[in-house]
Design a protein around this motif. Structure first.
Motif, mmCIF file in Angstrom:
data_model
loop_
_atom_site.group_PDB
_atom_site.id
_atom_site.type_symbol
_atom_site.label_atom_id
_atom_site.label_comp_id
_atom_site.label_asym_id
_atom_site.label_seq_id
_atom_site.Cartn_x
_atom_site.Cartn_y
_atom_site.Cartn_z
ATOM 1 N N SER A 3 -4.279 29.568 18.823
ATOM 2 C CA SER A 3 -4.159 28.773 20.032
ATOM 3 C C SER A 3 -4.451 29.655 21.234
ATOM 4 N N PRO A 5 -4.140 31.189 24.801
ATOM 5 C CA PRO A 5 -3.089 31.369 25.801
ATOM 6 C C PRO A 5 -3.365 30.557 27.064
ATOM 7 N N ALA B 112 -5.234 38.108 27.391
ATOM 8 C CA ALA B 112 -5.001 38.002 25.951
ATOM 9 C C ALA B 112 -5.838 36.864 25.390
ATOM 10 N N ASN B 113 -6.212 36.960 24.119
ATOM 11 C CA ASN B 113 -6.907 35.816 23.547
ATOM 12 C C ASN B 113 -6.219 35.287 22.301
ATOM 13 N N ASP B 114 -4.952 35.629 22.152
ATOM 14 C CA ASP B 114 -4.231 35.153 20.980
ATOM 15 C C ASP B 114 -2.772 34.930 21.362
ATOM 16 N N MET B 115 -2.295 33.751 21.121
ATOM 17 C CA MET B 115 -0.951 33.393 21.544
ATOM 18 C C MET B 115 0.123 34.203 20.801
#
Ligand SMILES: Nc1ncnc2c1ncn2[C@@H]1O[C@H](COP(=O)(O)OP(=O)(O)OP(=O)(O)O)[C@@H](O)[C@H]1O
Ligand SMILES: [Mg+2]
Lengths: 392, 221, 322
Positions: A3, A5, B112-115
């Motif tokens: 997902s 951010p 950031a590219n990832d939760m």
């Protein structure tokens, strides 16, 4: 799937601060609803007209004198049939009959029940009638609206028509015209041609007009010219011209609404511009903070434009769905009268649900473009907020 | 780490030019803790803003890690702020409609590219600032000290090299101020470069090695 | 008022275009300022303000590009719908050729999208570099786009006010049908030779892209575009319509043919323009990103695949070629 951010934060922000968008969303929904309701009605009517016109003869031949339509002699049929390419010439008898109060009227259509019909819908109708009984005495088929009118005026079984010679002619109601052709048949009365001629005061050797078919499309223009030169007072109408006339009429009607909408929209654009400038400037501190902790101008632009886009999408979906319900499920009270005018006996019309891609895309396009264009500058001006504002 | 040469920052108001910072030359080494002292209006906040890439100098040179930051385009400057700088603001500057956790992860969103990674880093920062127990509380309901700790967590969440603090104890009582100094000590021990702008006497002799720099009317003295 | 201007879709179209034009005007002012006053190394307030304004221009261009892309589809869709009002027209082909403005207008629309794509590429790399190296080029390019849009606007007005709803126009069968003796194909080719060239150029184009030959990519792309246009109209189209005499670039965008035309033309124009953008960016500014080449190879291949499969499927179903 990972997902994003950004999407996470966008959703968070949007729903926590939905109050900022509430007013614009509600107004947007109302505007989209109105526009789509009008366009839905007009495209649905156009559609039913297309269907009924599609079932009709290719040409209608009339006689015009002094600019007025008059009856024409039956002999014209023979002359027409001599023209090459012409097929199936049929006679038509029709006219308006005004009831006693001289205000309400019905369209009387006389047809030759023993002959082949020029119109497919009529053909089906004739097939469904027990001809022996029907032709035995004076009988008629009436549309829904006519039936309701007669019932209200205590003629549940039949009606005494007053002919132009001052005589009364009693005709019984044999049945109603099925609803499939609702729009066109609502205020219609169908009866044998001889009877219709008597009531409408048309001479035995005359008819109202003629219809004919030309199977080869390519010959339409040349045949139309040829027929037009047969008599000096002849007028030829082609199906395509009628289609065009209707198209233009409804374009005109919905065009007026569209213009009104555009004017409203122009006002709304100004309101939007102000509103978003205000909302954004109240968020100035927060935006400054985002900038200070590392959000670029591009990130803020993205966040804010997504918000606007979300408002547009939500209002579009809700507005269009409400309009669909209003028009096709609740039969669009009020609006439809404006559209059809007060001419019909009774306007209880069931619109055929048509969802036209052209209509949907037009609404979406004009709305999105106007909306986003008007928030573009406020959005930019908030996005370039100096990060140092967060330090003040 | 941070090198400032001949820095000026002036504001043109009417026909007069007001110098908020004048002829500043300053070098701050890696892992150093510098306390900027000066009366109100002496230019502390302005200087911090320029070091953190939030404001632009009117002339002069500012280098961080060997890179001149004063004339970087926005995209790069924002990226610099996101990666290298953590700021603790004078009035905490939290977003009131969000919870502590949500406030803390804000600096990670654009980089950031990832939760998953975002959540990991947020948790680590909250633990560091010992505010994990108030993670899901709306920040408007936190006490002053707790707000300060959320602000610390947000400043360190992206693991920056440089921490800038603007009047960090202005709104805190003595006890909370001392706690804050403990947090700073911890950051110092982690090897962060810390710059604190304050006029709080508590910072005069810190329990760890630090350097005090005085600002007066925009000049270093 | 003319019947054409009453059509709802035409109104929506023209209003949308006007809104975009206003935005274009709003972006023009800062652009001109940038051309005159841009000094990247200056620390003046004016320079910082210009850097912010540049973002306004970029936002507006991005927005206009997206909208213009959809407006192009909408435009084709609208003139197709107008064919009921224009005697003799069966599809958009007839309506486009209802006056002399139609074809140039369509050409300008494609050209503007292409130039805007160039602009946006330049802008992306401008932002990624550290000193806005392309700001001036971008600004001049924007001014060029503005001029193109002004011309487009004039053509648009000319086009929509000069559609005569009484004059019979000729439609695709007459416009693209083969006249006795006259060869409609370019460079004097015959059908077989043209189709061979079609596949040959496709092959050359792909190889040029993969091997990064910029000049070759440019020439082969342009040739491929021309040959593809004629191949679709005079050869592949007939398989779409399953009728050897039906030659039309527009009818395939109708519902009867599952709107396949949008995909066919979209993938062709998309692929060719992206490969041209790659080649131009590389030779003028030294920008080279493989994603452009990959997308371009993908689009062009999709295009060739669709065209080919219509012929193959027809052959398998009927056992003969048209
Ligand atoms: N945008 C501006 N325009 C004009 N003057 C400004 C601007 N920003 C700051 N100043 C001036 O610059 C000087 C330094 O301000 P700064 O905020 O750096 O002071 P400070 O040392 O942080 O004070 P405090 O201790 O009160 O926070 C002040 O006199 C202020 O009025
Ligand atoms: Mg201060």
């Amino acid at each position: 799937m990972r997902s994003s951010p950004f999407l996470y934060f966008f959703t968070l922000q949007f729903f926590r601060e939905y109050k900022n968008h509430l007013a614009t969303t509600v107004i947007s929904i109302a505007l989209i609803f109105l526009l789509s309701a009008v366009l839905f009605i007009s495209s649905s009517i156009k559609y039913s007209i297309d269907i009924s016109l599609g079932a009709q003869a290719d040409f209608v031949v009339e006689r015009v004198r002094g600019g007025k339509k008059v009856d024409l002699p039956i002999e014209w049929i023979d002359t027409l049939l001599e023209t090459r390419g012409v097929q199936k010439v049929t006679t038509r008898v029709h006219g308006r009959y005004f009831f006693e109060d001289k205000r309400e009227w019905a369209l009387i259509v006389g047809i030759d029940f023993m002959d082949e019909q020029s119109n497919r819908a009529l053909e089906k109708l004739v097939e469904s009638v027990d001809l022996e009984k029907f032709l035995f005495s004076s009988n008629m088929l009436v549309g829904d609206g006519v039936q309701r009118y007669l019932k209200e005026h205590f003629y549940p079984k039949g009606y005494n028509f007053l002919t132009p010679d001052g005589k009364y002619k009693k005709v019984s109601i044999f049945g109603t015209i099925p609803n499939s052709l609702n729009l066109m048949s609502n205020n219609m009365i169908i009866m044998p041609q001889e009877l219709a001629k008597e009531i409408l005061g048309i001479k035995k050797s005359m008819v109202t007009d003629l219809t004919l078919n030309v199977p080869n499309d390519n010959l339409w223009d040349s045949i139309s010219d040829k027929i037009a030169s047969l008599y000096y007072d002849i007028r030829v109408l082609t199906k395509r011209e009628m289609q065009k006339a209707y198209e233009n009429m409804y374009n005109y009607k919905s065009g007026v609404f569209l213009m009104l909408f555009l004017i409203t929209m122009a006002t709304f654009v100004l309101i939007l511009y102000q509103r978003y400038s205000m909302v954004f400037s109240s968020q100035r501190r927060n935006i400054g903070l985002l900038r200070a902790v590392g959000w670029s101008i591009r990130d803020i632009l993205k966040l804010k434009l997504y918000e606007s886009l979300m408002v547009v999408l939500v209002s579009y979906v809700i507005g269009v769905s409400l309009a669909y319900l209003y028009v096709f499920v609740f039969d669009s009270p009020v609006l439809i009268d404006m559209f059809l005018g007060g001419e019909n006996l009774d306007h209880k019309i069931k619109l055929i649900p048509v969802v036209d891609f052209g209509v949907l895309s037009s609404i979406f396009l004009i709305y999105t473009v106007a909306f986003i264009a008007s928030v573009l500058i406020p959005t930019w001006s908030i996005a370039v907020t100096d990060p140092k504002e967060a330090m003040l | 780490m941070i090198t400032i040469e001949a820095l000026q920052r002036y504001f043109d108001g009417g026909d007069e030019r007001f110098y908020a910072l004048k002829d500043i030359d300053l070098h701050i080494g890696r892992g150093e803790c510098v306390v900027l002292k000066g009366v109100s209006g002496s230019g502390k906040t302005t200087l911090l803003g320029i070091i953190g890439g939030l404001d632009k100098p009117s002339s002069g040179k500012v280098m961080v890690d060997g890179e001149p930051i004063s004339k970087l385009p926005d995209l790069h400057l924002s990226n610099f702020r996101a990666q290298k700088i953590g700021i603790i603001f004078q009035h905490y500057n939290l977003m009131d409609h969000l919870t502590s956790r949500e406030n803390i992860l804000v600096p990670l969103i654009p980089v950031a590219n990832d939760m998953h990674r975002v959540e990991e880093m947020t948790d680590a920062a909250m633990k560091l600032a010992s505010i994990s127990h108030k993670a899901d509380m709306q920040t408007s309901r936190l006490s002053g000290g707790e707000k300060q700790r959320v602000a610390i967590a947000r400043a360190v969440v992206s693991d920056p090299d440089i921490i800038l603090c603007d009047e960090p104890t202005a709104n805190l009582d003595r006890e909370n101020s001392l706690k804050f100094i403990e947090s700073i000590q911890m950051l110092h021990q982690l090897g962060k470069t810390v710059v604190i702008a304050t006029h709080d006497p508590l910072f005069d002799d810190l329990p760890f090695k630090s350097r005090v720099v005085h600002l007066e009317d925009g000049r270093l003295v | 008022m003319s019947e054409i201007l009453l059509n709802n879709q035409v109104i929506v179209y023209l209003v949308s275009e006007s809104i975009l034009f206003v935005l274009m005007l709003i972006a023009l002012l800062p652009t001109i300022k940038i051309v005159i006053k841009w000094k990247f190394y200056s620390f003046s307030q004016e320079q910082f303000a210009l850097e912010k304004r540049a973002y306004l221009v970029a936002t507006i261009v991005d927005f206009i590009f997206v909208v213009k892309f959809f407006l192009l589809i909408y435009f084709v869709f609208t003139i197709d719908a107008l064919s009921i009002l224009v005697p003799g027209a069966m599809c958009a082909a007839g309506v486009v050729s209802a006056n002399d403005y139609g074809m140039p207008l369509l050409f300008f629309k494609l050209l503007i999208l292409f130039v805007m794509l160039l602009w946006m590429t330049l802008h992306r790399y401008d932002l990624e570099a550290k000193e806005y190296p392309f700001m001036r080029y971008k600004s001049w390019l924007f001014i060029a786009i503005f001029v193109l849009v002004v011309v487009e606007m004039l053509l648009e007005i000319g086009y929509f006010t000069h559609i005569d709803t009484r004059r019979v126009v000729s439609c695709c069968s007459a416009l693209f049908g083969q006249l006795e003796g006259a060869n409609p194909l370019p460079f004097g080719l015959d059908m077989l030779k043209m189709i061979i060239r079609f596949y040959l150029l496709y092959f050359v184009n792909i190889v040029a892209l993969i091997a990064r030959y910029r000049a070759l990519t440019m020439t082969s792309s342009i040739l491929f575009l021309i040959i593809s246009y004629y191949s679709v109209v005079y050869f592949f189209g007939t398989y779409v319509y399953e009728l050897p005499t039906h030659k039309c670039p527009f009818c395939m965008m109708q519902k009867e043919y599952y709107f396949i035309g949008y995909l066919v033309w979209g993938s062709l124009f998309g692929g060719v323009s992206i490969s041209l953008v790659w080649a131009i960016m590389g030779s003028l500014f030294g920008i080279d990103k493989s994603i452009y080449r990959n997308i371009s190879v993908l689009f062009i291949s999709i295009f060739v695949l669709i065209c080919t499969s219509y012929v193959v499927v027809y052959y398998f179903r009927n056992g003969v070629f048209l």
